[in-house]
Write an enzyme that holds these catalytic residues in place. Structure first.
Site, PDB file in Angstrom:
ATOM      1  N   ASN A 138      18.597 111.379  19.782  1.00  0.00           N
ATOM      2  CA  ASN A 138      19.406 111.017  18.601  1.00  0.00           C
ATOM      3  C   ASN A 138      20.564 111.989  18.359  1.00  0.00           C
ATOM      4  OD1 ASN A 138      16.576 109.747  16.667  1.00  0.00           O
ATOM      5  ND2 ASN A 138      17.995 108.659  18.010  1.00  0.00           N
ATOM      6  N   ASP A 174      12.212 102.120  13.530  1.00  0.00           N
ATOM      7  CA  ASP A 174      13.450 101.610  14.123  1.00  0.00           C
ATOM      8  C   ASP A 174      14.026 100.469  13.289  1.00  0.00           C
ATOM      9  OD1 ASP A 174      15.474 101.516  15.959  1.00  0.00           O
ATOM     10  OD2 ASP A 174      14.321 100.481  17.503  1.00  0.00           O
TER      11      ASP A 174
HETATM   12  C1  FPP Z   1      16.098 104.487  14.287  1.00  0.00           C
HETATM   13  O1  FPP Z   1      16.733 103.336  13.754  1.00  0.00           O
HETATM   14  C2  FPP Z   1      15.880 105.432  13.207  1.00  0.00           C
HETATM   15  C3  FPP Z   1      16.323 106.711  13.196  1.00  0.00           C
HETATM   16  C4  FPP Z   1      17.069 107.331  14.296  1.00  0.00           C
HETATM   17  C5  FPP Z   1      16.095 107.570  12.002  1.00  0.00           C
HETATM   18  C6  FPP Z   1      14.759 107.389  11.331  1.00  0.00           C
HETATM   19  C7  FPP Z   1      14.771 108.130  10.053  1.00  0.00           C
HETATM   20  C8  FPP Z   1      14.279 107.669   8.880  1.00  0.00           C
HETATM   21  C9  FPP Z   1      13.576 106.367   8.715  1.00  0.00           C
HETATM   22  C10 FPP Z   1      14.404 108.537   7.665  1.00  0.00           C
HETATM   23  C11 FPP Z   1      13.159 109.352   7.491  1.00  0.00           C
HETATM   24  C12 FPP Z   1      13.335 110.229   6.321  1.00  0.00           C
HETATM   25  C13 FPP Z   1      12.597 111.281   6.053  1.00  0.00           C
HETATM   26  C14 FPP Z   1      12.875 112.020   4.813  1.00  0.00           C
HETATM   27  C15 FPP Z   1      11.506 111.757   6.905  1.00  0.00           C
HETATM   28  P1  FPP Z   1      18.209 103.012  14.201  1.00  0.00           P
HETATM   29  O2  FPP Z   1      19.131 103.666  13.286  1.00  0.00           O
HETATM   30  O3  FPP Z   1      18.368 103.333  15.644  1.00  0.00           O
HETATM   31  O4  FPP Z   1      18.280 101.470  13.975  1.00  0.00           O
HETATM   32  P2  FPP Z   1      19.053 100.425  14.876  1.00  0.00           P
HETATM   33  O5  FPP Z   1      18.264 100.317  16.154  1.00  0.00           O
HETATM   34  O6  FPP Z   1      18.978  99.198  14.062  1.00  0.00           O
HETATM   35  O7  FPP Z   1      20.443 100.904  15.086  1.00  0.00           O
END
Ligand code: FPP
Length: 230
Positions: free
Chosen positions: A63, A15
């Site tokens: 998501n 996250d």
């Molecule tokens: C949550 O952070 C993260 C996600 C919804 C996506 C996670 C994906 C990756 C780390 C990429 C993985 C890549 C591969 C190739 C497996 P957020 O975007 O909700 O963060 P925020 O809470 O700060 O908005």
């Protein structure tokens, strides 16, 4: 650091990509791109330490509600990753994909199948990517299969039920690491995490590296795990 009492199976709730990007005035998708680099570093470090299983929560069923361009960017990141899994294969790592995968385009699903097949005999490390994954969805999916296939109720127990989950064959998760400051499970491995230890950090996932992973393992090693006993 002395590596002792390491988890057999570690789960990552990755996250904070969005906030990492926002802090820098960048689009959220660039945060995910940096998150993908951090994912590779975490998987590598786990492998180096001899950890056998890691599961990464890369896209939850919830998501899907994100803006279309963000979902598209994430799908592209996953698809690009699937284009080159030689490195994982060369490291004797097995890849698995868990979740409701029909959400993904046929071409991506084919690549997932190919990657699973190409690495299925690798024994060093199992890297599972939870994609369009939800713990409740997984349990519901298992129950539907049990009913449709006419399960033998007297043979049903916690172990045999586990065989109907997306995680079939994986051991329960020992440690769940969540970056980005929130302290919740968010529908991740809710069956498999019954006795998991949790490690939370305010660090955004793109900034999460080897040093902090070591800190999580150090803290895990000191936890007294009694699994409900004394
Ligand atoms: C949550 O952070 C993260 C996600 C919804 C996506 C996670 C994906 C990756 C780390 C990429 C993985 C890549 C591969 C190739 C497996 P957020 O975007 O909700 O963060 P925020 O809470 O700060 O908005």
């Amino acid at each position: 650091m002395i590596y002792e009492n390491l988890p057999v199976h570690v789960g990552f709730i990755m996250d904070g990509n969005g906030r990492w990007a926002k802090k820098r005035g960048l689009p959220r998708k660039l945060g995910h791109r940096e998150g993908a680099k951090a994912f590779k570093k975490c998987a590598d470090h786990c492998m180096k330490l001899g950890i056998k299983f890691a599961t990464f929560y890369a896209f939850s069923t919830e998501n899907q509600k994100r803006p279309e361009d963000e979902v598209e960017a994430l799908l592209k990141l996953f698809d690009d990753y699937l284009d080159d899994i030689r490195e994982m294969d060369a490291k004797n790592a097995r890849l698995r994909f868990i979740g409701e995968l029909s959400f993904f385009p046929d071409s991506t699903r084919e690549k997932m199948l190919e990657a699973e097949n190409a690495t299925k005999n690798n024994t060093g490390f199992t890297c599972s990517l939870a994609l369009n994954y939800g713990g409740r969805d997984e349990i519901l999916h298992a129950v539907k299969r049990l009913v449709t296939e006419g399960c033998n109720l007297s043979a049903l127990n916690e172990d045999t039920f586990g065989d109907y989950l997306y995680t079939k064959g994986l051991p329960d998760v020992d440690l769940i690491i969540r970056t980005g400051g929130e302290q919740r499970l968010s529908n991740f491995l809710i069956w498999q995490a019954a006795y998991a230890e949790y490690y939370y950090t305010d660090t955004f996932f793109p900034d999460f590296g080897k040093r902090e992973l070591d800190k999580a393992f150090e803290e895990f090693a000191e936890r007294g795990r009694r699994f409900g006993g004394v």
